[in-house]
Design a protein around this motif. Structure first.
Motif, PDB file in Angstrom:
ATOM      1  N   ASP A 118      -5.650 -51.055  12.056  1.00 52.00           N
ATOM      2  CA  ASP A 118      -6.454 -52.259  12.256  1.00 52.00           C
ATOM      3  C   ASP A 118      -7.568 -51.880  13.231  1.00 52.00           C
ATOM      4  OD1 ASP A 118      -6.492 -55.448  12.163  1.00 52.00           O
ATOM      5  OD2 ASP A 118      -6.869 -54.827  14.235  1.00 52.00           O
ATOM      6  N   CYS A 120     -10.409 -53.127  15.519  1.00 51.86           N
ATOM      7  CA  CYS A 120     -10.916 -54.315  16.203  1.00 51.86           C
ATOM      8  C   CYS A 120     -10.785 -54.055  17.689  1.00 51.86           C
ATOM      9  CB  CYS A 120     -10.081 -55.535  15.811  1.00 51.86           C
ATOM     10  SG  CYS A 120     -10.788 -57.083  16.422  1.00 51.86           S
ATOM     11  N   CYS A 122     -10.267 -56.547  20.070  1.00 52.42           N
ATOM     12  CA  CYS A 122      -9.694 -57.642  20.859  1.00 52.42           C
ATOM     13  C   CYS A 122      -8.430 -57.282  21.631  1.00 52.42           C
ATOM     14  CB  CYS A 122      -9.460 -58.880  19.996  1.00 52.42           C
ATOM     15  SG  CYS A 122      -8.178 -58.683  18.758  1.00 52.42           S
ATOM     16  N   GLU A 123      -7.639 -56.334  21.134  1.00 50.14           N
ATOM     17  CA  GLU A 123      -6.450 -55.954  21.903  1.00 50.14           C
ATOM     18  C   GLU A 123      -6.805 -55.044  23.079  1.00 50.14           C
ATOM     19  OE1 GLU A 123      -6.071 -56.143  17.877  1.00 50.14           O
ATOM     20  OE2 GLU A 123      -4.788 -54.382  18.135  1.00 50.14           O
ATOM     21  N   SER A 165     -11.100 -55.589  11.217  1.00 48.95           N
ATOM     22  CA  SER A 165     -10.723 -57.005  11.240  1.00 48.95           C
ATOM     23  C   SER A 165     -11.563 -57.811  12.209  1.00 48.95           C
ATOM     24  CB  SER A 165      -9.246 -57.138  11.619  1.00 48.95           C
ATOM     25  OG  SER A 165      -9.050 -56.806  12.971  1.00 48.95           O
ATOM     26  N   LYS A 195     -12.117 -63.442   6.580  1.00 50.73           N
ATOM     27  CA  LYS A 195     -11.162 -63.724   7.663  1.00 50.73           C
ATOM     28  C   LYS A 195     -11.607 -65.008   8.349  1.00 50.73           C
ATOM     29  CE  LYS A 195      -9.207 -61.931  11.922  1.00 50.73           C
ATOM     30  NZ  LYS A 195      -9.073 -60.776  12.827  1.00 50.73           N
ATOM     31  N   TYR A 201      -3.165 -67.757  13.752  1.00 50.83           N
ATOM     32  CA  TYR A 201      -3.047 -66.465  14.446  1.00 50.83           C
ATOM     33  C   TYR A 201      -2.363 -66.603  15.805  1.00 50.83           C
ATOM     34  CZ  TYR A 201      -6.935 -65.362  11.213  1.00 50.83           C
ATOM     35  OH  TYR A 201      -7.735 -65.223  10.133  1.00 50.83           O
ATOM     36  N   PHE A 204       0.471 -64.135  16.825  1.00 52.46           N
ATOM     37  CA  PHE A 204      -0.037 -62.751  16.881  1.00 52.46           C
ATOM     38  C   PHE A 204      -0.654 -62.462  18.242  1.00 52.46           C
ATOM     39  CE2 PHE A 204      -3.595 -59.805  16.747  1.00 52.46           C
ATOM     40  CZ  PHE A 204      -3.158 -58.749  15.971  1.00 52.46           C
ATOM     41  N   ARG A 205      -1.382 -63.446  18.745  1.00 54.14           N
ATOM     42  CA  ARG A 205      -2.090 -63.198  20.008  1.00 54.14           C
ATOM     43  C   ARG A 205      -1.116 -63.018  21.152  1.00 54.14           C
ATOM     44  NH1 ARG A 205      -7.336 -67.044  18.717  1.00 54.14           N
ATOM     45  NH2 ARG A 205      -7.957 -65.829  16.888  1.00 54.14           N
ATOM     46  N   ARG A 217     -13.011 -67.682  18.536  1.00 54.44           N
ATOM     47  CA  ARG A 217     -13.607 -66.697  17.642  1.00 54.44           C
ATOM     48  C   ARG A 217     -14.459 -67.340  16.543  1.00 54.44           C
ATOM     49  NH1 ARG A 217     -10.682 -62.883  20.004  1.00 54.44           N
ATOM     50  NH2 ARG A 217      -8.476 -62.475  19.606  1.00 54.44           N
ATOM     51  N   GLN A 221     -15.610 -65.413  13.186  1.00 53.83           N
ATOM     52  CA  GLN A 221     -14.706 -65.594  12.050  1.00 53.83           C
ATOM     53  C   GLN A 221     -15.148 -66.812  11.239  1.00 53.83           C
ATOM     54  OE1 GLN A 221     -10.788 -65.747  13.837  1.00 53.83           O
ATOM     55  NE2 GLN A 221     -10.801 -63.544  14.292  1.00 53.83           N
ATOM     56  N   LYS A 248      -7.623 -63.651   4.584  1.00 54.81           N
ATOM     57  CA  LYS A 248      -6.710 -63.880   5.704  1.00 54.81           C
ATOM     58  C   LYS A 248      -7.059 -65.190   6.397  1.00 54.81           C
ATOM     59  CE  LYS A 248      -5.552 -62.043  10.153  1.00 54.81           C
ATOM     60  NZ  LYS A 248      -5.956 -61.236  11.240  1.00 54.81           N
ATOM     61  N   VAL A 273      -0.049 -64.371   7.694  1.00 51.67           N
ATOM     62  CA  VAL A 273      -0.209 -64.117   9.134  1.00 51.67           C
ATOM     63  C   VAL A 273       0.935 -64.655   9.993  1.00 51.67           C
ATOM     64  CG1 VAL A 273      -2.721 -63.999   8.940  1.00 51.67           C
ATOM     65  CG2 VAL A 273      -1.615 -66.188   9.511  1.00 51.67           C
ATOM     66  N   SER A 274       0.816 -64.363  11.283  1.00 56.39           N
ATOM     67  CA  SER A 274       1.895 -64.644  12.228  1.00 56.39           C
ATOM     68  C   SER A 274       2.346 -66.102  12.220  1.00 56.39           C
ATOM     69  CB  SER A 274       1.454 -64.239  13.635  1.00 56.39           C
ATOM     70  OG  SER A 274       0.244 -64.896  13.993  1.00 56.39           O
ATOM     71  N   TYR A 313       5.016 -60.032   7.818  1.00 54.89           N
ATOM     72  CA  TYR A 313       6.092 -59.765   8.775  1.00 54.89           C
ATOM     73  C   TYR A 313       7.460 -59.924   8.119  1.00 54.89           C
ATOM     74  CZ  TYR A 313       2.054 -60.228  11.759  1.00 54.89           C
ATOM     75  OH  TYR A 313       0.804 -60.050  12.300  1.00 54.89           O
TER      76      TYR A 313
HETATM   77  C1  PBG Z   1      -7.671 -58.877  15.215  1.00 49.57           C
HETATM   78  C2  PBG Z   1      -6.576 -59.372  14.353  1.00 49.57           C
HETATM   79  C3  PBG Z   1      -5.919 -60.599  14.426  1.00 49.57           C
HETATM   80  C4  PBG Z   1      -4.963 -60.609  13.420  1.00 49.57           C
HETATM   81  C5  PBG Z   1      -5.035 -59.381  12.772  1.00 49.57           C
HETATM   82  N1  PBG Z   1      -6.066 -58.639  13.351  1.00 49.57           N
HETATM   83  C6  PBG Z   1      -6.047 -61.701  15.398  1.00 49.57           C
HETATM   84  C7  PBG Z   1      -7.263 -62.481  15.557  1.00 49.57           C
HETATM   85  O1  PBG Z   1      -8.244 -62.368  14.834  1.00 49.57           O
HETATM   86  O2  PBG Z   1      -7.243 -63.266  16.509  1.00 49.57           O
HETATM   87  C8  PBG Z   1      -4.036 -61.759  13.129  1.00 49.57           C
HETATM   88  C9  PBG Z   1      -2.777 -61.418  12.442  1.00 49.57           C
HETATM   89  C10 PBG Z   1      -1.739 -62.469  12.475  1.00 49.57           C
HETATM   90  O3  PBG Z   1      -1.909 -63.613  12.960  1.00 49.57           O
HETATM   91  O4  PBG Z   1      -0.653 -62.145  11.995  1.00 49.57           O
HETATM   92  N2  PBG Z   1      -7.388 -57.630  15.747  1.00 49.57           N
END
Ligand code: PBG
Length: 322
Positions: A118, A120, A122-123, A165, A195, A201, A204-205, A217, A221, A248, A273-274, A313
Protein backbone atom coordinates in the motif's frame (compact mmCIF):
# COMPACT_ATOMS: atom_id res chain seq x y z
CA UNK A 1 -42.29 -16.80 -19.74
CA UNK A 2 -45.18 -17.13 -17.31
CA UNK A 3 -46.35 -19.41 -14.57
CA UNK A 4 -47.21 -22.32 -14.54
CA UNK A 5 -44.95 -23.22 -17.50
CA UNK A 6 -42.06 -21.68 -15.58
CA UNK A 7 -41.45 -22.31 -11.90
CA UNK A 8 -38.36 -20.74 -10.34
CA UNK A 9 -38.51 -23.27 -7.52
CA UNK A 10 -37.60 -26.20 -9.85
CA UNK A 11 -33.94 -25.27 -9.80
CA UNK A 12 -33.87 -24.49 -6.08
CA UNK A 13 -35.00 -27.87 -4.79
CA UNK A 14 -31.73 -29.29 -3.53
CA UNK A 15 -28.21 -28.12 -2.77
CA UNK A 16 -26.61 -30.16 -5.59
CA UNK A 17 -29.08 -28.64 -8.07
CA UNK A 18 -28.53 -25.13 -6.73
CA UNK A 19 -24.81 -25.69 -7.01
CA UNK A 20 -25.20 -26.76 -10.64
CA UNK A 21 -26.82 -23.46 -11.63
CA UNK A 22 -24.93 -21.13 -9.28
CA UNK A 23 -23.68 -18.05 -11.12
CA UNK A 24 -21.06 -16.84 -8.65
CA UNK A 25 -18.61 -19.08 -6.83
CA UNK A 26 -16.24 -17.74 -4.19
CA UNK A 27 -12.78 -19.17 -3.88
CA UNK A 28 -9.82 -18.44 -1.57
CA UNK A 29 -7.98 -17.44 -4.75
CA UNK A 30 -10.22 -14.36 -4.96
CA UNK A 31 -8.87 -12.92 -1.74
CA UNK A 32 -6.15 -10.49 -0.74
CA UNK A 33 -5.43 -10.42 3.01
CA UNK A 34 -4.28 -7.16 4.67
CA UNK A 35 -1.43 -7.25 7.21
CA UNK A 36 -0.41 -4.45 9.60
CA UNK A 37 3.29 -4.63 10.27
CA UNK A 38 4.86 -2.96 13.28
CA UNK A 39 8.35 -2.64 14.77
CA UNK A 40 9.76 -5.07 17.32
CA UNK A 41 9.91 -8.86 17.62
CA UNK A 42 7.27 -11.30 18.80
CA UNK A 43 4.59 -8.60 18.69
CA UNK A 44 1.00 -9.70 18.11
CA UNK A 45 -1.11 -6.81 19.40
CA UNK A 46 -4.88 -7.13 18.93
CA UNK A 47 -6.58 -4.22 17.18
CA UNK A 48 -9.47 -3.58 19.57
CA UNK A 49 -11.80 -2.19 16.91
CA UNK A 50 -11.16 -5.18 14.60
CA UNK A 51 -11.59 -8.49 16.46
CA UNK A 52 -9.28 -11.13 14.93
CA UNK A 53 -6.89 -8.57 13.42
CA UNK A 54 -3.46 -7.80 14.87
CA UNK A 55 -0.53 -5.45 14.61
CA UNK A 56 2.31 -7.86 13.84
CA UNK A 57 6.05 -7.52 14.04
CA UNK A 58 7.88 -8.72 10.92
CA UNK A 59 8.51 -12.23 12.32
CA UNK A 60 4.83 -12.70 13.13
CA UNK A 61 3.76 -11.15 9.82
CA UNK A 62 5.75 -13.92 8.13
CA UNK A 63 3.79 -16.50 10.14
CA UNK A 64 0.45 -14.85 9.37
CA UNK A 65 1.37 -14.73 5.67
CA UNK A 66 2.25 -18.42 5.83
CA UNK A 67 -1.23 -19.13 7.22
CA UNK A 68 -2.86 -17.20 4.39
CA UNK A 69 -0.72 -18.97 1.79
CA UNK A 70 -1.49 -22.41 3.19
CA UNK A 71 -5.21 -21.63 2.97
CA UNK A 72 -4.89 -20.93 -0.76
CA UNK A 73 -4.92 -17.12 -0.52
CA UNK A 74 -2.66 -15.86 -3.32
CA UNK A 75 -1.76 -12.40 -2.03
CA UNK A 76 -1.36 -10.15 1.01
CA UNK A 77 -1.29 -6.35 1.17
CA UNK A 78 1.13 -4.80 3.64
CA UNK A 79 0.62 -1.68 5.74
CA UNK A 80 3.52 -0.33 7.79
CA UNK A 81 3.24 1.16 11.26
CA UNK A 82 6.56 2.89 11.87
CA UNK A 83 8.08 3.95 15.20
CA UNK A 84 9.00 7.37 13.90
CA UNK A 85 6.67 9.76 12.10
CA UNK A 86 7.58 13.15 10.66
CA UNK A 87 6.12 15.86 8.43
CA UNK A 88 7.30 14.19 5.19
CA UNK A 89 6.68 10.58 6.16
CA UNK A 90 10.38 9.68 5.75
CA UNK A 91 10.07 6.14 7.08
CA UNK A 92 7.68 5.35 4.22
CA UNK A 93 10.59 5.36 1.79
CA UNK A 94 13.51 4.36 4.03
CA UNK A 95 15.29 1.28 2.68
CA UNK A 96 15.17 -0.22 6.19
CA UNK A 97 11.58 0.90 6.85
CA UNK A 98 9.24 -1.54 8.54
CA UNK A 99 7.28 -2.30 5.37
CA UNK A 100 10.43 -2.75 3.28
CA UNK A 101 11.80 -5.24 5.83
CA UNK A 102 8.49 -7.06 5.95
CA UNK A 103 8.48 -7.34 2.17
CA UNK A 104 11.94 -8.85 1.96
CA UNK A 105 11.39 -11.29 4.82
CA UNK A 106 7.98 -12.52 3.69
CA UNK A 107 9.26 -12.82 0.11
CA UNK A 108 12.21 -14.88 1.24
CA UNK A 109 10.02 -17.16 3.38
CA UNK A 110 7.16 -17.63 0.88
CA UNK A 111 8.35 -16.71 -2.62
CA UNK A 112 5.13 -17.59 -4.44
CA UNK A 113 2.88 -15.46 -2.22
CA UNK A 114 2.15 -12.21 -4.08
CA UNK A 115 3.08 -9.18 -2.00
CA UNK A 116 1.28 -5.90 -2.48
CA UNK A 117 2.54 -2.65 -0.96
CA UNK A 118 0.00 0.00 0.00
CA UNK A 119 1.61 3.25 -1.13
CA UNK A 120 0.48 6.21 0.97
CA UNK A 121 2.04 8.56 3.50
CA UNK A 122 -0.74 8.68 6.13
CA UNK A 123 0.73 5.99 8.39
CA UNK A 124 4.11 7.72 8.26
CA UNK A 125 3.33 11.44 8.65
CA UNK A 126 3.04 13.05 12.10
CA UNK A 127 -0.04 14.97 10.91
CA UNK A 128 -1.71 11.81 9.54
CA UNK A 129 -2.51 13.12 6.06
CA UNK A 130 -1.80 11.12 2.91
CA UNK A 131 0.53 13.77 1.48
CA UNK A 132 2.76 16.62 2.61
CA UNK A 133 1.20 19.80 3.98
CA UNK A 134 1.67 23.26 2.59
CA UNK A 135 -0.24 26.20 4.02
CA UNK A 136 -2.55 23.79 5.85
CA UNK A 137 -3.51 21.97 2.64
CA UNK A 138 -2.30 18.59 1.39
CA UNK A 139 -0.01 19.58 -1.46
CA UNK A 140 -0.52 17.36 -4.47
CA UNK A 141 2.51 17.87 -6.66
CA UNK A 142 5.17 17.84 -3.95
CA UNK A 143 3.71 14.57 -2.62
CA UNK A 144 4.17 12.76 -5.95
CA UNK A 145 7.97 12.30 -5.79
CA UNK A 146 7.67 10.91 -2.23
CA UNK A 147 5.07 8.36 -3.29
CA UNK A 148 7.27 7.42 -6.24
CA UNK A 149 10.22 7.02 -3.89
CA UNK A 150 8.17 4.76 -1.61
CA UNK A 151 7.10 2.64 -4.58
CA UNK A 152 10.69 2.22 -5.79
CA UNK A 153 11.93 1.34 -2.29
CA UNK A 154 9.23 -1.34 -1.99
CA UNK A 155 10.14 -2.68 -5.43
CA UNK A 156 13.79 -2.85 -4.37
CA UNK A 157 12.71 -4.85 -1.32
CA UNK A 158 11.05 -7.34 -3.68
CA UNK A 159 7.37 -6.42 -3.71
CA UNK A 160 5.26 -7.89 -6.52
CA UNK A 161 2.58 -5.22 -6.88
CA UNK A 162 2.40 -1.50 -6.07
CA UNK A 163 -0.94 -0.17 -4.79
CA UNK A 164 -1.19 3.63 -4.39
CA UNK A 165 -4.04 4.62 -2.03
CA UNK A 166 -3.29 8.31 -1.43
CA UNK A 167 -5.67 9.81 -4.06
CA UNK A 168 -3.23 12.50 -5.22
CA UNK A 169 -3.79 13.44 -8.86
CA UNK A 170 -1.17 12.08 -11.24
CA UNK A 171 0.36 9.61 -8.81
CA UNK A 172 -0.07 6.57 -11.03
CA UNK A 173 1.87 8.27 -13.83
CA UNK A 174 4.56 9.50 -11.44
CA UNK A 175 4.97 6.05 -9.88
CA UNK A 176 5.02 4.29 -13.28
CA UNK A 177 7.74 6.61 -14.53
CA UNK A 178 9.86 6.17 -11.40
CA UNK A 179 9.49 2.38 -11.45
CA UNK A 180 10.46 2.25 -15.12
CA UNK A 181 13.50 4.46 -14.58
CA UNK A 182 14.62 2.18 -11.75
CA UNK A 183 14.20 -0.82 -14.10
CA UNK A 184 11.06 -2.12 -12.41
CA UNK A 185 9.07 -1.88 -15.64
CA UNK A 186 7.51 -5.28 -14.97
CA UNK A 187 6.14 -4.41 -11.52
CA UNK A 188 2.38 -3.82 -11.95
CA UNK A 189 0.29 -1.06 -10.39
CA UNK A 190 -3.03 -1.77 -8.69
CA UNK A 191 -4.47 1.69 -8.26
CA UNK A 192 -7.02 2.61 -5.59
CA UNK A 193 -8.71 4.48 -8.44
CA UNK A 194 -12.16 5.14 -6.98
CA UNK A 195 -11.49 5.66 -3.28
CA UNK A 196 -14.22 7.44 -1.37
CA UNK A 197 -13.95 9.62 1.73
CA UNK A 198 -15.68 7.05 3.90
CA UNK A 199 -16.64 6.65 7.56
CA UNK A 200 -16.09 2.92 6.98
CA UNK A 201 -12.32 3.44 7.39
CA UNK A 202 -12.69 4.22 11.11
CA UNK A 203 -11.34 0.95 12.55
CA UNK A 204 -8.42 0.88 10.04
CA UNK A 205 -7.21 4.20 11.37
CA UNK A 206 -6.91 2.65 14.82
CA UNK A 207 -5.14 -0.38 13.35
CA UNK A 208 -2.74 1.71 11.27
CA UNK A 209 -2.56 4.68 13.64
CA UNK A 210 -3.29 7.01 10.72
CA UNK A 211 -6.11 9.30 11.84
CA UNK A 212 -5.48 12.84 10.54
CA UNK A 213 -4.64 15.21 13.44
CA UNK A 214 -6.70 17.98 11.85
CA UNK A 215 -9.39 18.10 9.21
CA UNK A 216 -10.35 15.09 7.12
CA UNK A 217 -9.61 13.50 3.74
CA UNK A 218 -12.52 14.97 1.79
CA UNK A 219 -10.21 17.31 -0.07
CA UNK A 220 -8.61 14.38 -1.89
CA UNK A 221 -10.80 11.28 -1.48
CA UNK A 222 -14.03 11.09 -3.46
CA UNK A 223 -17.48 12.28 -2.45
CA UNK A 224 -19.67 9.20 -1.69
CA UNK A 225 -22.46 10.77 -3.74
CA UNK A 226 -20.56 10.47 -7.05
CA UNK A 227 -20.47 7.49 -9.39
CA UNK A 228 -19.75 9.04 -12.80
CA UNK A 229 -16.69 10.64 -11.25
CA UNK A 230 -15.46 7.15 -10.34
CA UNK A 231 -15.44 6.29 -14.03
CA UNK A 232 -13.40 9.39 -14.74
CA UNK A 233 -10.86 8.47 -12.02
CA UNK A 234 -10.62 4.88 -13.24
CA UNK A 235 -10.07 5.88 -16.88
CA UNK A 236 -7.45 8.46 -15.90
CA UNK A 237 -5.55 5.91 -13.83
CA UNK A 238 -5.59 3.33 -16.63
CA UNK A 239 -4.40 6.05 -18.97
CA UNK A 240 -1.49 6.79 -16.59
CA UNK A 241 -0.53 3.12 -16.51
CA UNK A 242 -2.63 1.34 -13.88
CA UNK A 243 -2.69 -2.41 -14.62
CA UNK A 244 -5.59 -3.04 -12.24
CA UNK A 245 -8.08 -0.71 -10.60
CA UNK A 246 -9.82 -0.76 -7.24
CA UNK A 247 -13.13 0.48 -5.88
CA UNK A 248 -13.11 1.21 -2.15
CA UNK A 249 -15.12 0.67 0.07
CA UNK A 250 -17.05 -2.24 -1.42
CA UNK A 251 -20.49 -2.65 0.11
CA UNK A 252 -21.95 0.82 -0.19
CA UNK A 253 -20.39 1.02 -3.67
CA UNK A 254 -21.51 -2.20 -5.36
CA UNK A 255 -23.08 -0.06 -8.10
CA UNK A 256 -19.70 1.56 -8.71
CA UNK A 257 -17.97 -1.84 -8.90
CA UNK A 258 -20.60 -2.89 -11.42
CA UNK A 259 -20.22 0.24 -13.57
CA UNK A 260 -16.45 0.00 -13.57
CA UNK A 261 -16.56 -3.69 -14.48
CA UNK A 262 -18.85 -3.01 -17.45
CA UNK A 263 -16.53 -0.34 -18.76
CA UNK A 264 -12.93 -1.45 -18.40
CA UNK A 265 -10.97 -4.46 -19.53
CA UNK A 266 -8.43 -4.61 -16.71
CA UNK A 267 -8.90 -6.64 -13.51
CA UNK A 268 -11.17 -4.92 -10.98
CA UNK A 269 -10.50 -5.16 -7.24
CA UNK A 270 -12.79 -4.14 -4.40
CA UNK A 271 -11.75 -3.38 -0.82
CA UNK A 272 -14.12 -4.79 1.81
CA UNK A 273 -12.86 -2.23 4.35
CA UNK A 274 -12.36 -2.23 8.09
CA UNK A 275 -15.73 -0.74 9.07
CA UNK A 276 -17.55 -3.28 6.92
CA UNK A 277 -15.64 -6.03 8.73
CA UNK A 278 -16.06 -4.65 12.24
CA UNK A 279 -19.82 -4.11 11.92
CA UNK A 280 -20.22 -7.78 11.04
CA UNK A 281 -17.88 -8.92 13.82
CA UNK A 282 -19.65 -6.79 16.43
CA UNK A 283 -23.13 -7.94 15.44
CA UNK A 284 -22.09 -11.59 15.38
CA UNK A 285 -20.35 -11.32 18.76
CA UNK A 286 -23.69 -10.08 20.08
CA UNK A 287 -25.37 -13.12 18.59
CA UNK A 288 -27.48 -10.96 16.28
CA UNK A 289 -26.31 -12.47 12.98
CA UNK A 290 -24.73 -15.71 11.81
CA UNK A 291 -21.10 -14.71 11.17
CA UNK A 292 -20.24 -17.31 8.57
CA UNK A 293 -23.39 -16.86 6.51
CA UNK A 294 -23.21 -13.05 6.61
CA UNK A 295 -19.54 -13.10 5.64
CA UNK A 296 -20.09 -15.41 2.69
CA UNK A 297 -23.14 -13.46 1.52
CA UNK A 298 -21.20 -10.19 1.63
CA UNK A 299 -18.18 -11.60 -0.20
CA UNK A 300 -20.44 -13.22 -2.80
CA UNK A 301 -22.22 -9.91 -3.40
CA UNK A 302 -18.92 -8.14 -4.01
CA UNK A 303 -17.87 -10.79 -6.51
CA UNK A 304 -21.32 -10.79 -8.15
CA UNK A 305 -21.07 -7.00 -8.59
CA UNK A 306 -17.95 -7.59 -10.69
CA UNK A 307 -14.89 -7.72 -8.43
CA UNK A 308 -12.18 -10.05 -9.71
CA UNK A 309 -10.20 -9.59 -6.51
CA UNK A 310 -11.44 -8.86 -3.01
CA UNK A 311 -9.28 -7.29 -0.32
CA UNK A 312 -10.82 -8.51 2.91
CA UNK A 313 -10.06 -9.00 6.61
CA UNK A 314 -12.37 -12.03 6.42
CA UNK A 315 -9.92 -13.78 4.06
CA UNK A 316 -8.66 -16.40 6.55
CA UNK A 317 -12.12 -17.04 8.04
CA UNK A 318 -13.68 -17.35 4.59
CA UNK A 319 -10.92 -19.54 3.14
CA UNK A 320 -11.35 -21.94 6.08
CA UNK A 321 -15.00 -22.59 5.26
CA UNK A 322 -14.77 -22.62 1.45
C1 PBG B 1 -4.51 4.78 3.30
C2 PBG B 1 -5.48 3.67 3.40
C3 PBG B 1 -6.64 3.62 4.16
C4 PBG B 1 -7.22 2.37 3.95
C5 PBG B 1 -6.38 1.68 3.09
N1 PBG B 1 -5.32 2.51 2.74
C6 PBG B 1 -7.20 4.59 5.12
C7 PBG B 1 -7.65 5.91 4.74
O1 PBG B 1 -7.71 6.31 3.58
O2 PBG B 1 -7.96 6.64 5.69
C8 PBG B 1 -8.51 1.91 4.57
C9 PBG B 1 -8.68 0.45 4.68
C10 PBG B 1 -9.76 0.01 5.59
O3 PBG B 1 -10.56 0.79 6.16
O4 PBG B 1 -9.83 -1.20 5.77
N2 PBG B 1 -3.21 4.36 3.54
Amino acid sequence: MGFPIHRGRRLRRSEPLRQLVRETELSPSDFIYPLFVTEGRGVRRPVSSMPGIYNLSVDNAVEEARQAHSLGIPAVILFGIPDRKDAKGSSAYASDGVVQRAISEVKEAIPSLQLIADICLCEYTDHGHCGVLSGGDVHNDSTLPLLAQMAVSCAKAGVDIIAPSDMMDGRVGAIRKALDEARFELVPILSYAAKYASAFYGPFREAAQSTPKSGDRRGYQMDPANAREAIKEVLMDIDEGADMVMVKPALSYLDVIWRVKQLVNVPVAAYNVSGEYSLVKAASQNGWVDYTRIMLEILTSIKRAGADLILTYHALDAARVL
